[in-house]
Scaffold this motif. Structure first.
Motif, PDB file in Angstrom:
ATOM      1  N   THR A  17      21.365  88.527  48.979  1.00  0.00           N
ATOM      2  CA  THR A  17      21.474  87.902  47.810  1.00  0.00           C
ATOM      3  C   THR A  17      22.829  87.956  47.414  1.00  0.00           C
ATOM      4  OG1 THR A  17      19.554  88.287  47.084  1.00  0.00           O
ATOM      5  CG2 THR A  17      20.867  88.016  45.242  1.00  0.00           C
ATOM      6  N   LEU A  18      23.531  86.757  46.987  1.00  0.00           N
ATOM      7  CA  LEU A  18      24.762  86.586  46.624  1.00  0.00           C
ATOM      8  C   LEU A  18      25.031  85.883  45.159  1.00  0.00           C
ATOM      9  CD1 LEU A  18      26.396  84.779  50.026  1.00  0.00           C
ATOM     10  CD2 LEU A  18      26.277  87.338  49.347  1.00  0.00           C
ATOM     11  N   ASP A  19      26.094  86.523  44.476  1.00  0.00           N
ATOM     12  CA  ASP A  19      26.150  85.807  42.964  1.00  0.00           C
ATOM     13  C   ASP A  19      27.312  84.843  43.121  1.00  0.00           C
ATOM     14  OD1 ASP A  19      24.315  87.682  41.998  1.00  0.00           O
ATOM     15  OD2 ASP A  19      25.984  89.220  42.282  1.00  0.00           O
ATOM     16  N   ILE A  20      27.152  83.730  42.423  1.00  0.00           N
ATOM     17  CA  ILE A  20      27.856  82.796  42.237  1.00  0.00           C
ATOM     18  C   ILE A  20      28.431  82.609  40.756  1.00  0.00           C
ATOM     19  CG2 ILE A  20      28.343  80.181  42.704  1.00  0.00           C
ATOM     20  CD1 ILE A  20      27.580  81.597  45.402  1.00  0.00           C
ATOM     21  N   ALA A  21      29.655  82.508  40.592  1.00  0.00           N
ATOM     22  CA  ALA A  21      30.162  82.674  39.225  1.00  0.00           C
ATOM     23  C   ALA A  21      31.584  81.653  39.290  1.00  0.00           C
ATOM     24  CB  ALA A  21      30.461  83.906  38.532  1.00  0.00           C
ATOM     25  N   THR A  22      31.987  81.220  38.071  1.00  0.00           N
ATOM     26  CA  THR A  22      32.947  80.547  37.737  1.00  0.00           C
ATOM     27  C   THR A  22      34.089  81.326  38.036  1.00  0.00           C
ATOM     28  OG1 THR A  22      31.874  78.911  36.100  1.00  0.00           O
ATOM     29  CG2 THR A  22      34.340  78.864  36.129  1.00  0.00           C
ATOM     30  N   MET A  23      35.181  80.904  38.571  1.00  0.00           N
ATOM     31  CA  MET A  23      36.334  81.801  38.826  1.00  0.00           C
ATOM     32  C   MET A  23      37.268  81.585  37.550  1.00  0.00           C
ATOM     33  SD  MET A  23      39.596  81.273  41.558  1.00  0.00           S
ATOM     34  CE  MET A  23      38.521  81.383  42.864  1.00  0.00           C
ATOM     35  N   GLN A  24      37.877  82.922  36.953  1.00  0.00           N
ATOM     36  CA  GLN A  24      38.484  82.974  35.736  1.00  0.00           C
ATOM     37  C   GLN A  24      40.150  83.168  36.199  1.00  0.00           C
ATOM     38  OE1 GLN A  24      36.923  82.454  32.925  1.00  0.00           O
ATOM     39  NE2 GLN A  24      35.115  82.046  34.088  1.00  0.00           N
ATOM     40  N   PRO A  25      40.893  82.619  35.203  1.00  0.00           N
ATOM     41  CA  PRO A  25      42.437  82.856  35.504  1.00  0.00           C
ATOM     42  C   PRO A  25      42.817  84.468  35.524  1.00  0.00           C
ATOM     43  CG  PRO A  25      41.966  81.401  33.802  1.00  0.00           C
ATOM     44  CD  PRO A  25      40.534  81.932  34.013  1.00  0.00           C
ATOM     45  N   THR A  26      41.884  85.272  35.198  1.00  0.00           N
ATOM     46  CA  THR A  26      42.319  86.792  35.157  1.00  0.00           C
ATOM     47  C   THR A  26      41.833  87.370  36.548  1.00  0.00           C
ATOM     48  OG1 THR A  26      39.989  87.334  34.412  1.00  0.00           O
ATOM     49  CG2 THR A  26      42.000  86.940  32.738  1.00  0.00           C
ATOM     50  N   GLN A  27      41.238  86.734  37.400  1.00  0.00           N
ATOM     51  CA  GLN A  27      40.852  87.342  38.832  1.00  0.00           C
ATOM     52  C   GLN A  27      41.725  87.240  39.631  1.00  0.00           C
ATOM     53  OE1 GLN A  27      37.110  85.126  38.577  1.00  0.00           O
ATOM     54  NE2 GLN A  27      36.140  86.759  38.284  1.00  0.00           N
ATOM     55  N   ALA A  28      43.239  86.961  39.500  1.00  0.00           N
ATOM     56  CA  ALA A  28      44.048  86.664  40.508  1.00  0.00           C
ATOM     57  C   ALA A  28      44.222  87.916  41.612  1.00  0.00           C
ATOM     58  CB  ALA A  28      45.581  86.268  40.018  1.00  0.00           C
ATOM     59  N   ASP A  29      44.188  88.908  41.098  1.00  0.00           N
ATOM     60  CA  ASP A  29      44.281  90.183  41.940  1.00  0.00           C
ATOM     61  C   ASP A  29      42.855  90.069  43.001  1.00  0.00           C
ATOM     62  OD1 ASP A  29      46.543  90.927  40.981  1.00  0.00           O
ATOM     63  OD2 ASP A  29      45.786  92.618  39.884  1.00  0.00           O
ATOM     64  N   ARG A  74      30.167  86.332  45.409  1.00  0.00           N
ATOM     65  CA  ARG A  74      30.252  87.836  45.431  1.00  0.00           C
ATOM     66  C   ARG A  74      28.990  88.365  46.323  1.00  0.00           C
ATOM     67  NH1 ARG A  74      32.361  87.093  40.481  1.00  0.00           N
ATOM     68  NH2 ARG A  74      34.584  87.842  40.143  1.00  0.00           N
ATOM     69  N   GLU A  75      29.223  89.517  47.254  1.00  0.00           N
ATOM     70  CA  GLU A  75      28.358  90.156  47.486  1.00  0.00           C
ATOM     71  C   GLU A  75      28.530  91.570  47.300  1.00  0.00           C
ATOM     72  OE1 GLU A  75      25.446  90.508  51.572  1.00  0.00           O
ATOM     73  OE2 GLU A  75      27.823  90.220  51.955  1.00  0.00           O
ATOM     74  N   PHE A  76      27.745  92.507  46.589  1.00  0.00           N
ATOM     75  CA  PHE A  76      27.991  93.755  46.334  1.00  0.00           C
ATOM     76  C   PHE A  76      29.204  93.877  45.394  1.00  0.00           C
ATOM     77  CE2 PHE A  76      25.766  94.273  50.577  1.00  0.00           C
ATOM     78  CZ  PHE A  76      24.630  94.420  49.849  1.00  0.00           C
ATOM     79  N   GLY A  77      29.633  92.714  44.635  1.00  0.00           N
ATOM     80  CA  GLY A  77      30.477  92.734  43.939  1.00  0.00           C
ATOM     81  C   GLY A  77      31.814  92.497  44.351  1.00  0.00           C
ATOM     82  N   ARG A  78      31.965  92.101  45.634  1.00  0.00           N
ATOM     83  CA  ARG A  78      33.233  91.783  46.331  1.00  0.00           C
ATOM     84  C   ARG A  78      33.239  90.118  46.640  1.00  0.00           C
ATOM     85  NH1 ARG A  78      34.348  91.818  51.585  1.00  0.00           N
ATOM     86  NH2 ARG A  78      32.355  92.540  52.040  1.00  0.00           N
ATOM     87  N   ILE A  79      34.123  89.603  46.402  1.00  0.00           N
ATOM     88  CA  ILE A  79      34.325  88.140  46.849  1.00  0.00           C
ATOM     89  C   ILE A  79      34.142  88.112  48.331  1.00  0.00           C
ATOM     90  CG2 ILE A  79      35.879  86.083  46.705  1.00  0.00           C
ATOM     91  CD1 ILE A  79      36.991  87.032  44.096  1.00  0.00           C
ATOM     92  N   VAL A  80      33.377  87.174  48.565  1.00  0.00           N
ATOM     93  CA  VAL A  80      33.209  86.654  49.908  1.00  0.00           C
ATOM     94  C   VAL A  80      33.351  85.325  50.391  1.00  0.00           C
ATOM     95  CG1 VAL A  80      31.585  88.774  50.594  1.00  0.00           C
ATOM     96  CG2 VAL A  80      30.780  86.787  49.722  1.00  0.00           C
ATOM     97  N   GLY A  81      33.428  84.622  49.308  1.00  0.00           N
ATOM     98  CA  GLY A  81      33.966  83.166  49.488  1.00  0.00           C
ATOM     99  C   GLY A  81      34.284  82.632  48.113  1.00  0.00           C
ATOM    100  N   CYS A  82      34.993  81.427  48.258  1.00  0.00           N
ATOM    101  CA  CYS A  82      35.168  80.737  47.076  1.00  0.00           C
ATOM    102  C   CYS A  82      35.522  79.004  47.381  1.00  0.00           C
ATOM    103  CB  CYS A  82      36.370  81.292  46.407  1.00  0.00           C
ATOM    104  SG  CYS A  82      38.065  81.098  47.240  1.00  0.00           S
ATOM    105  N   THR A  83      35.659  78.347  46.136  1.00  0.00           N
ATOM    106  CA  THR A  83      35.716  76.897  46.065  1.00  0.00           C
ATOM    107  C   THR A  83      36.790  76.586  45.133  1.00  0.00           C
ATOM    108  OG1 THR A  83      34.183  76.300  44.765  1.00  0.00           O
ATOM    109  CG2 THR A  83      33.288  76.875  46.851  1.00  0.00           C
TER     110      THR A  83
END
Length: 197
Positions: A17-29, A74-83
């Motif tokens: 199970t992976l969670d998909i969310a909108t990327m936020q400008p605060t997530q640069a790190d 995210r998987e287990f809270g860690r980013i594993v992919g992005c678009t």
């Protein structure tokens, strides 16, 4: 304009199970940390080297300005992919979105890239776009196969168009897909069938 898909949401890739969310400008790190996990050759998918802090900062600013719409997986809270879907309202092609998809090495072959592309079709429809384009080096055969399987067609081959960090040049292929075709299938058959076709 069509309604935007709702996030966050969960998807299942090969039982995970992976969670998909909108990327936020605060997530640069967090995004920057994900980018460090990618092979350097993968970054040739992109027009700019997002491993550079100023380029990553420009991406985050464009999220705020509306020039880029991005998703993170995210998987287990860690980013594993992005678009990213990049648009330019002031250009002659405001109806075209440039699609970028990055999948972590541990997620490849599990269908995450395909699912992220399908989510981007839903975003593109909501944004009122008519066409999605993607570019990659010709040796990225697995990625090209996924896009072609989803209906993207090659439009151009740009010889020696990209130069990697070692100074080696690579040919670039440009593929595109008519977003309205996907929307027509959605209206005729429903969302799940349309984006799986």
């Amino acid at each position: 304009m069509n309604p935007s898909p709702r996030y966050p949401k969960s998807i299942v890739c090969e039982g995970a199970t992976l969670d998909i969310a909108t990327m936020q400008p605060t997530q640069a790190d967090e995004v920057g940390a994900f980018i460090t996990t990618l092979p350097a050759h993968d970054l040739l998918f992109l027009r700019r080297d997002v491993s550079q802090p100023k380029v990553l900062a420009a991406w985050m600013k464009a999220l705020d300005d509306g020039g880029i719409q991005s998703l993170v997986a995210r998987e287990f809270g860690r980013i594993v992919g992005c678009t990213a879907i990049v648009t330019d309202a002031l250009s002659w092609s405001p109806h075209v979105g440039e699609l970028r998809v990055l999948v972590g090495p541990g997620q490849r072959g599990r269908g995450l890239g395909r699912m992220l592309i399908q989510e981007c079709f839903l975003l593109a429809i909501a944004m009122g776009l008519e066409k999605l384009c993607v570019q990659m080096t010709v040796d990225q055969r697995a990625a090209i196969a996924v896009f072609e399987d989803l209906g993207f067609k090659a439009e151009a081959l740009l010889a020696g168009h990209v130069k990697d960090r070692a100074g080696q040049v690579h040919d670039l292929v440009l593929l595109s897909h008519n977003v309205q075709e996907v929307q027509s299938r959605m209206e005729a058959y429903g969302v799940a069938q349309a984006v799986d076709a």
